[in-house]
Design a protein around this motif. Structure first.
Motif, short mmCIF file in Angstrom:
data_model
loop_
_atom_site.label_atom_id
_atom_site.label_comp_id
_atom_site.label_asym_id
_atom_site.label_seq_id
_atom_site.Cartn_x
_atom_site.Cartn_y
_atom_site.Cartn_z
N PRO A 255 0.37 9.75 4.15
CA PRO A 255 1.32 8.70 4.60
C PRO A 255 0.96 8.10 5.94
N GLU A 256 0.26 8.85 6.78
CA GLU A 256 -0.10 8.33 8.10
C GLU A 256 -1.07 7.15 8.02
N LEU A 257 -1.67 6.91 6.83
CA LEU A 257 -2.62 5.81 6.67
C LEU A 257 -1.97 4.53 6.15
N GLN A 258 -0.64 4.51 6.03
CA GLN A 258 0.02 3.29 5.56
C GLN A 258 -0.28 2.15 6.53
N GLY A 259 -0.43 0.98 5.99
CA GLY A 259 -0.80 -0.18 6.79
C GLY A 259 -2.30 -0.30 6.88
N LEU A 260 -2.96 0.73 7.35
CA LEU A 260 -4.42 0.71 7.45
C LEU A 260 -5.05 0.54 6.06
N MET A 261 -4.53 1.29 5.07
CA MET A 261 -5.08 1.16 3.72
C MET A 261 -4.75 -0.22 3.14
N GLY A 262 -3.61 -0.75 3.51
CA GLY A 262 -3.27 -2.09 3.07
C GLY A 262 -4.32 -3.09 3.51
N LYS A 263 -4.83 -2.92 4.74
CA LYS A 263 -5.88 -3.81 5.23
C LYS A 263 -7.15 -3.67 4.38
N ALA B 22 -5.43 -8.15 8.27
CA ALA B 22 -5.10 -7.55 9.57
C ALA B 22 -3.60 -7.34 9.70
N ALA B 23 -2.80 -8.29 9.23
CA ALA B 23 -1.35 -8.18 9.33
C ALA B 23 -0.82 -7.02 8.50
N CYS B 24 -1.48 -6.71 7.39
CA CYS B 24 -1.06 -5.57 6.57
C CYS B 24 -1.12 -4.27 7.39
N GLU B 25 -2.11 -4.17 8.25
CA GLU B 25 -2.20 -2.99 9.11
C GLU B 25 -1.33 -3.12 10.34
N GLU B 26 -1.35 -4.26 10.98
CA GLU B 26 -0.79 -4.39 12.33
C GLU B 26 0.71 -4.70 12.36
N HIS B 27 1.33 -4.98 11.22
CA HIS B 27 2.74 -5.34 11.28
C HIS B 27 3.62 -4.17 11.69
N TYR B 28 3.09 -2.94 11.61
CA TYR B 28 3.84 -1.77 12.08
C TYR B 28 3.77 -1.63 13.61
N ALA C 256 3.71 -12.60 13.81
CA ALA C 256 4.85 -13.13 13.06
C ALA C 256 5.42 -12.09 12.10
N VAL C 257 4.54 -11.39 11.37
CA VAL C 257 5.01 -10.41 10.40
C VAL C 257 5.58 -9.18 11.11
N ALA C 258 4.95 -8.77 12.21
CA ALA C 258 5.45 -7.62 12.97
C ALA C 258 6.84 -7.90 13.53
N LEU C 259 7.04 -9.10 14.08
CA LEU C 259 8.36 -9.47 14.57
C LEU C 259 9.39 -9.49 13.44
N ASP D 285 0.82 -1.22 0.00
CA ASP D 285 0.00 0.00 0.00
C ASP D 285 0.84 1.27 0.00
N LEU D 286 2.17 1.14 0.21
CA LEU D 286 3.03 2.32 0.13
C LEU D 286 3.02 2.92 -1.28
N LEU D 287 2.64 2.13 -2.26
CA LEU D 287 2.63 2.59 -3.65
C LEU D 287 1.25 3.03 -4.10
N THR D 288 0.28 3.12 -3.20
CA THR D 288 -1.08 3.53 -3.58
C THR D 288 -1.23 5.04 -3.54
N GLU D 289 -2.26 5.53 -4.21
CA GLU D 289 -2.52 6.97 -4.29
C GLU D 289 -2.91 7.54 -2.93
N VAL D 290 -3.75 6.81 -2.19
CA VAL D 290 -4.23 7.32 -0.91
C VAL D 290 -3.07 7.47 0.08
N VAL D 291 -2.21 6.46 0.17
CA VAL D 291 -1.07 6.55 1.09
C VAL D 291 -0.07 7.60 0.63
N GLY D 292 0.03 7.80 -0.69
CA GLY D 292 0.87 8.88 -1.19
C GLY D 292 0.38 10.23 -0.74
N GLU D 293 -0.94 10.38 -0.63
CA GLU D 293 -1.54 11.64 -0.18
C GLU D 293 -1.53 11.75 1.34
#
Length: 776
Positions: A410-418, A432-438, A455-458, A400-408
């Motif tokens: 950045p504080e929504l990275q991870g959450l938008m991935g979910k 859930a891991a897309c959001e919570e790994h941070y 696992a992904v967060a670690l 999701d780091l490469l999406t338009e919303v996160v580009g606009e």
């Protein structure tokens, strides 16, 4: 005693600068007062968009008189020394000095200097212009016709007027007269820019604050925040909604208005198809407005609350309409970004990461994702996560780091991935891991509970830590540009709060292996493979080109190149100088990395320090952490904390305190004798050389060690401590005067046997901790 009132009135001060500016003004003025001998009783600073204000009360009316005695040259000293003394002290002649007699060193001149104190108002008038001119704004500007002159005033925004009054509470105050770039200090200010723009005169702070309020200016930012919050909640509740509170936004908005007026606006319901967080980020970032939620559903409503700086004659209708137009346009953009993002699957974005460098020494983002995926798959079984889901989550978590919303936003990275993962039908755990790994990103942030997220967060945090440790980019002092301390604390919280017991050393080794995996240089790849277990003594590098044609093996112990074809029946002429040069280049890069054993030891020490900080914040003793970490192989954070908790509870008892004292006494005697003899006293003592008391102690130690170790293996540290408590009486008896036991006996064999017995006491307690590290 007199009070000082100071106001610096200007054009709008940026909200982000106001709080620090008020603190700086208070600090600069009060520090100077104290330096001049004017010790005050209290001070308070305020900031609004157009003014900085300071009130200092209880200032002495004048400086104290100073008397100083300055020693001069000896009587009969050369004329040059005498003249220098007279000039330095301000004396007209030596007749004004007195002679101090010293039988040993001789007579010398002494000047008695009396310096009468100045009136406080004169002292203040001297230093206030300097403070105004040198005020530490992050950014400042010059303005007007005077700006081209050398030494022209620079201020955050054009400065219009200065109030400076000084006087007793019961008397008419005096103006502190000074001039800054043509602006004369006085006692006149202005109120609200639109609702009360006329000038008015003030005397002291109480009069000043009351007149400002009458002129539609709320001076205290805390009061402005209370008004905004209360009015916003009232507006929301009036329509059966709940205000979504935002402390950061509240702080900012309170710095944008002097007379806060809350108004409610709305936007099209169609925009509610966008995720709530995107709506909130859009409205917050662009219009500094609050959003409201429907308490029945918990979802956002199509309403927002803005804070105006005026009581408009139309009740705020025009202001609200203007904000609605802007928000409608912004939400239209956000909806376009979101809908556009949904058209491309997350995995289809991944190839772009090949061109994005994570760190010049750690490869691209694509290589980092590959490392996280491999490491997360290794961790998954240890935390009870599904391996395939974990690998999938690790692969998609950064997309999701490469999406338009996160580009606009950045504080929504991870959450938008979910959101995007759910929209494309991914498993709920993967999303859930897309959001919570941070997470967790700070002490107040929540810790994920889903095993896949854990696992992904670690993996994400360990890859960061081990990677930067490997290239020797560790935190130094207060500098931590890659947030490695936060990453380590995140690992600790993940392990503790999820109850996961894992060897940190194993995780570090796996992460190190992943860091070295899949580097690309030129047209070749380098892979590392472990040979026996995970011993770093012998690691073989395997090289092959993109077509997987060439195959070579390089042992790290010596730069010898063995080039073979993938099919061992074939041989290639290319396995010569050109290919060997690529191998040598990669080999030299590998040699620059911190050695894995050094890295593991250093990083474990770093984790220990972070754990001490964590436990100290929770009220635990850091020396107990040292006592547990001192034991070999202590790298399971969960078990360490459980040992520390059990040890703390044990040491709070009489048995624990007395056993600690006895063990330390034994350790101190041993340390002295081992140093004296230049040897250690390891080995089992001989019962034939023991008294009955010694035999009782020795047999108690033997049974205690066996039982305590059994409890430790079962991770029952409370029972292990309870078992150790049985040593207390035997150790006390050994050291009691009545026992008649002298450790340093005249008989050398008896002495050595007793020292071995002391060593066994020390060794017995090491089943749970190194008692020598515990403070009394």
């Amino acid at each position: 005693m007199p009070d000082l009132l100071l106001e610096l009135f200007s054009e709008e001060i940026p909200a982000r600068m106001q709080g620090k500016a008020a603190d700086d003004l208070k600090r600069l003025v009060t520090d100077k007062l104290v330096a001049e001998g004017l010790v005050y009783e209290g001070a308070k600073a305020f900031a609004t968009p157009r003014r900085l204000t300071l009130t200092v009360h209880g200032i002495p009316a004048r400086q104290p008189d100073l008397k100083d005695e300055r020693k001069g040259p000896k009587v009969g000293a050369p004329d040059a020394a005498v003249q220098g003394f007279l000039k330095a002290t301000g004396l007209a002649s030596l007749d004004e000095a007195k002679i101090q007699r010293d039988p040993k060193k001789g007579d010398f001149y002494v000047a008695l200097i009396e310096k009468p104190g100045k009136p406080a108002i004169d002292v203040i008038a001297q230093f206030l212009p300097v403070i105004v001119r040198t005020f530490p704004w992050p950014k400042s500007m010059r303005w007007g016709a005077r700006s081209a002159r050398p030494g022209a005033l620079q201020w955050v925004r054009p400065l219009h007027s200065i109030i400076a009054t000084f006087g007793m509470e019961t008397e008419e105050p005096d103006v502190v007269h000074f001039n800054v770039d043509g602006i004369e200090a006085g006692q006149t200010t202005r109120g609200h820019r639109f609702m009360a723009p006329d000038e008015f005169s003030v005397r002291r702070f109480e009069d000043y604050e009351a007149k400002l309020f009458a002129a539609k200016v709320v001076l205290d930012s805390a009061r402005r925040k209370d008004i905004i919050l209360a009015d916003a909640k009232t507006l929301a509740q009036a329509q059966n909604y709940e205000l979504v509170e935002d402390q950061g936004l509240l702080d900012e908005v309170s710095g944008l208005v002097e007379w806060p007026v809350a108004l409610m606006g709305s936007f099209d319901k169609d925009f509610l198809s966008i995720p709530d967080e995107v709506i909130r980020a859009t409205i917050r970032a662009n219009q500094k407005c609050f959003v409201v939620a429907d308490p029945a559903t918990g979802k956002l409503a199509n309403k927002f609350i803005l804070t105006a700086n005026i009581e408009a004659s139309d009740g705020g209708a025009a202001i609200t309409a203007g904000n609605e137009r802007v928000i409608r346009a912004r939400l239209s953009d956000a909806k376009f970004f979101y809908d556009t993002d949904l058209k491309t699957k997350l995995e289809d974005r991944l190839p772009k990461f090949d061109q994005i460098v994570f760190h010049e020494k750690l490869g691209t983002q694509a290589e980092r994702i590959a490392r996280i995926e491999r490491l997360a798959a290794e961790i998954a079984p240890l935390v009870g996560a599904d391996v395939e889901k974990t690998k999938r989550a690790a692969k998609l978590c950064k997309a999701d780091l490469l999406t338009e919303v996160v580009g606009e936003f950045p504080e929504l990275q991870g959450l938008m991935g979910k959101y995007y993962a759910l929209a494309q039908g991914e498993d709920a755990s993967v999303a859930a891991a897309c959001e919570e790994h941070y997470k967790p990103q700070g002490p107040a942030d929540r810790v994920p509970t889903d095993p896949v997220s854990i696992a992904v967060a670690l993996a994400d945090k360990l890859d960061t830590l081990v990677g930067f440790w490997a290239i020797d980019e560790k935190p130094t002092g207060s500098k931590d540009p890659y947030a490695l301390r936060r990453a380590a604390l995140g690992v600790i919280r993940l392990l503790l709060e999820t109850g996961v017991g894992i060897s940190l050393r194993v995780l570090i080794q796996e992460a190190y292996f992943s860091v070295l995996l899949a580097f690309q240089y030129g047209s070749y790849y380098v892979f590392l493979r472990q040979l026996e277990g995970f011993s770093f003594a012998t690691v073989t590098c395997h090289f092959r080109d993109k077509e997987d044609r060439f195959y070579a093996r390089l042992d790290r112990s010596s730069p010898v190149f063995i080039c073979e074809a993938k099919d061992e029946k074939e041989r290639y002429s290319e396995s010569s100088v050109t290919f060997a040069s690529h191998l040598e280049h990669n080999y030299n890069l590998l040699k620059e990395l911190v050695s894995p054993d050094t890295l593991a030891a250093d990083l474990l020490s770093f984790f220990a320090d972070r754990l001490k900080v964590q436990l100290r914040d929770q009220g635990a003793r850091h020396d107990l952490v040292d006592a547990v970490f001192a034991l070999e192989g202590q790298d399971d954070i969960l078990m360490i904390v459980r040992r520390v908790e059990a040890l703390a509870a044990f040491l709070a008892t009489d048995d624990g305190k007395n056993l600690l004292a006895g063990t330390k006494r034994a350790a101190n005697i041993l340390a002295i004798e081992e140093k004296k003899d230049g040897r250690t006293f390891a080995g089992s003592p001989d019962e034939a050389l023991m008294t009955n008391i010694e035999k009782h102690l020795w047999r108690t130690i033997q049974s205690t060690v066996v039982e305590a170790n059994d409890h430790v293996r079962n991770e029952d540290f409370e029972s292990a401590m309870e078992t150790l408590s049985t040593l207390r009486s035997a150790v006390d008896s050994f050291f009691a005067k009545e026992s008649g036991i002298k450790v340093n006996a005249d008989d050398k064999a008896v002495r050595e046997n007793r020292l071995k017995l002391l060593n066994e006491i020390r060794a017995a307690t090491r089943a749970v901790a190194d008692f020598s590290k515990i403070q009394d």
